[in-house]
Design an enzyme around this catalytic site. Sequence first.
Site, short mmCIF file in Angstrom:
data_model
loop_
_atom_site.label_atom_id
_atom_site.label_comp_id
_atom_site.label_asym_id
_atom_site.label_seq_id
_atom_site.Cartn_x
_atom_site.Cartn_y
_atom_site.Cartn_z
N ARG A 539 46.96 46.79 26.71
CA ARG A 539 48.24 46.79 26.00
C ARG A 539 48.16 45.96 24.74
O ARG A 539 47.53 44.91 24.71
CB ARG A 539 49.35 46.20 26.89
CG ARG A 539 49.82 47.11 27.98
CD ARG A 539 51.11 46.61 28.60
NE ARG A 539 51.03 45.21 28.99
CZ ARG A 539 52.10 44.41 29.12
NH1 ARG A 539 53.30 44.89 28.91
NH2 ARG A 539 51.95 43.16 29.48
N SER A 602 41.83 38.82 31.47
CA SER A 602 41.97 38.45 32.89
C SER A 602 40.66 38.55 33.68
O SER A 602 40.56 39.28 34.67
CB SER A 602 43.04 39.32 33.54
OG SER A 602 44.23 39.20 32.79
N ASP A 656 45.64 36.07 32.67
CA ASP A 656 46.97 36.61 33.01
C ASP A 656 47.76 35.66 33.90
O ASP A 656 48.99 35.59 33.84
CB ASP A 656 46.85 37.99 33.68
CG ASP A 656 45.96 38.00 34.91
OD1 ASP A 656 45.25 37.01 35.16
OD2 ASP A 656 45.97 39.01 35.64
#
Length: 916
Positions: A539, A602, A656
């Site tokens: 994203r 992450s 994350d």
Amino acid sequence: MFAVHLMAFYFSKLKEDQIKKVDRFLYHMRLSDETLLDIMTRFQTEMQRGLGKDSNPTASVKMLPTFVKAIPDGSENGEFLSLDLGGSKFRVSKAQVSEEGKQHVQMESQFYPTPNEIIRGNGSELFEYVADCLADFMKTKGLTHKKLPLGLTFSFPCRQTKLEEGILLSWTKKFKARGVQGTDVVSCLNKALKNHQDLDVDILALVNDTVGTMMTCAYDDPFCEVGVIIGTGTNACYMEDMSHIDLVEGDEGRMCINTEWGAFGDDGALEDIRTEFDRDLDLGSLNPGKQLFEKMISGLYLGELVRLILLKMAKAGLLFGGKKSSSLHTKGAIETRHVAAMEKYKEGLANTREILTDLGLEPSEADCVAVQHVCTIVSFRSANLCAAALAAILTRLRENKKLVRLRTTVGVDGTLYKIHPQYPKRLHKVVRRLVPNCDVRFLLSQSGSTMGAAMVTAVASRVQAQRKQIDKALALFQLTREQLVGMQDKMRVELEYGLKRDTHLLATVKMLPTYVCGMPDGTEKGKFLALDLGGTNFRVLLVKIRSGRRSVRMYHKIFAIPLEIMQGTGEELFDHIVQCIADFLDYMGLKGAQLPLGFTFSFPCRQTSIDKATLIEWTKGFKATDCEGEDMVDMLREAIKRRNEFDLDIVAVVNDTVGTMMTCGYEDPNCEIGLIAGTGSNVCYMEEMRNIEMVEGDQGKMCINTEWGGFGDNGCIDDIRTQYDKEVDEGSLNPGKQRYEKMTSGMYLGEIVRQILIDLTKQGLLFRGQISERLRTRGIFETKFLSQIESDRLALLQVRRILQQLGLDSTCEDSIVVKEVCGAVSRRAAQLCGAGMAAIVEKRRKDQGLEHLKITVGVDGTLYKLHPHFSTILQETVKDLAPRCDVTFLLSEDGSGKGAALITAVAKRLQQAQDN
């Protein structure tokens, strides 16, 4: 020739006249379809009342739970005894149920009389007589000194609290033994069996004859889920959803309900249907006012109803020239076998003449025609009433299954159904007319209720053995409090190892410094770009933060990362990422704008500053080459340079988990811990700088990314790892690594479930022992299915549909076991997660020297969000293992995106404060 035609005409006219005469006289006994549909609706209402806890005491249809929860699946085998008490004869049988590749039952039976002095005498004498007969049978067959399971078919209304116990509610038919009503009949029989020291019998099941019939037929036809008896008495049973049975604990699966429909109408619900003949018969019976529906249907009463009608018609001068015989005045002179003989197709009239002559009457041709028609009306009404109640049951089954059309089988037994020449055909025809949306097969029970008792016992035996094996497999996932405390202590040790310079390299919990040293204070403002890489989707976000009002607005675009990029070269991966950024900037009209950027990455990284992150190892299916050991921020900057279209200020690279903590910290100043429970599993928290030996400085705090997924990679949790965990680990992309994550995260729980299901199927405990190709396929059982299957709102029918989507053809019992397996795996995951979290909050409490700690945990991840029980079990475990910590769990809204922007904003704020 003319004379023949004249005689035929005369006889046909005579028949027509007599039929009209009888029809007028018995007008109330002829029931229209409209009336039958009304009776069907009334019976449905009574069923509902019988199933309800509050309404059951006053319901006439008692809907008794039988505790028979499974039908035969064909794998039953062994020797079983059965007793059948409830009719004119008492039967003892031995059933040899064997596999031999096919279903096969061999029965040996012996009938014993049931004298009136026994069935209407003292209760203890009745059961002593039954025990004596059983002893005689076992001695004759050479079965003494052999331990055998036994099923007792007891055809009277009993309230059961378990399969092998039943309190007699009332005697029916001709039985009236004293002192038995209100007692457990199995205990009565066990007491009587103590007089026979040479018998070793284990009573596993108490069964109604109707249930026995259903089970016998289900052995031949797995679609059979209804049993009906139309004999001396009448009754029906069917498989009901547990969730609808208020009288029994538990919602899972189905249970056979013994309707005891013979008492339908005892509360006056059928008064408009009953005739004067029904009332006369009832008054002269052994149990006036009871079993009123049965008295209009069953073989014990049809002959008597015919007698009462003939007597009244004779008195009215409509039969036998008004003459009556003493036999016609005698109760029981006409039996149901006589009714059946009189209705035979060709010899019916001749039989009628013979039967009436034997009763001392002198019938004319017209009398014989009329009497035969009386029999037809009485037996037809019986079939009609039976059909209406049965149609109500079939409708309920169809509605329970939420089907437009039901396919099912009804197992039938009983002398009336068997010996009456027209009865079956009439019953089938009316049922199909009343429920046109049900495809019903009627299956005649060959060995009757006796084999049924043996089958219930065989099924109980199988289920008992299977239950032990299933419990043994699932016991491996049941963690004691002692084990959870042990996990908490081991995690605490690993946390300390990870923080210390000397032991850091050996620690399985890496405790990586993130260089995030502050939490949001509300003064952050500006526009920020955020990247989020942690799974198969990537994203890019634009985040606008306003100060004062703590307002955050976000715009984002999702881009896929193809497998060939995930597992290609590092250069290809970062070129793809930069291409996605360029597309987003173009889309937002921001090309050329130099914005501060936060990168949520992450994967386990070792950081030396907030904008430097060296990848330790890939997880979650990523395998891009030339990345491990490299700085991810440098690789991103190099890719931006290669593109040569725009420049970005990369301020922070974050995990994350850290992003989740920062997002929740923006809402709640007490938030100092971040938890991800999704595809992967991880935790971060704010640690005192003095405890972090890997980083210079003792003042303030820094967020530590624990990377706790690797906990146990040194073998310290091997005592709780199961064979299934090891199989999942061996089949993964990184065998021997991330062992704790593989027991707690969404990426692996479904795979653990699949391994258990394969093992149980190999043992013949699931899916009829057939391992489908789909079940052999790795990754088929996604964790989202666990969440769906364990949903409290999901009926077993829907669980079966989910399994069917996965190519698993499951029975109701299979669905229950699959749900249990899912529950055991997810519960353990939540408890292990809770034990790890308890270690962290207890560490924070002790580090701060507090008696009680109040702290908030920011949480994100699909497992925590979507699973119906995971969050609750995790929170309960933390509360139990860390009682001095008041922990609030705050659900993060888009932690990985918003969090990266907030960390960038905080870093900018702290940088500016330093510069000033």
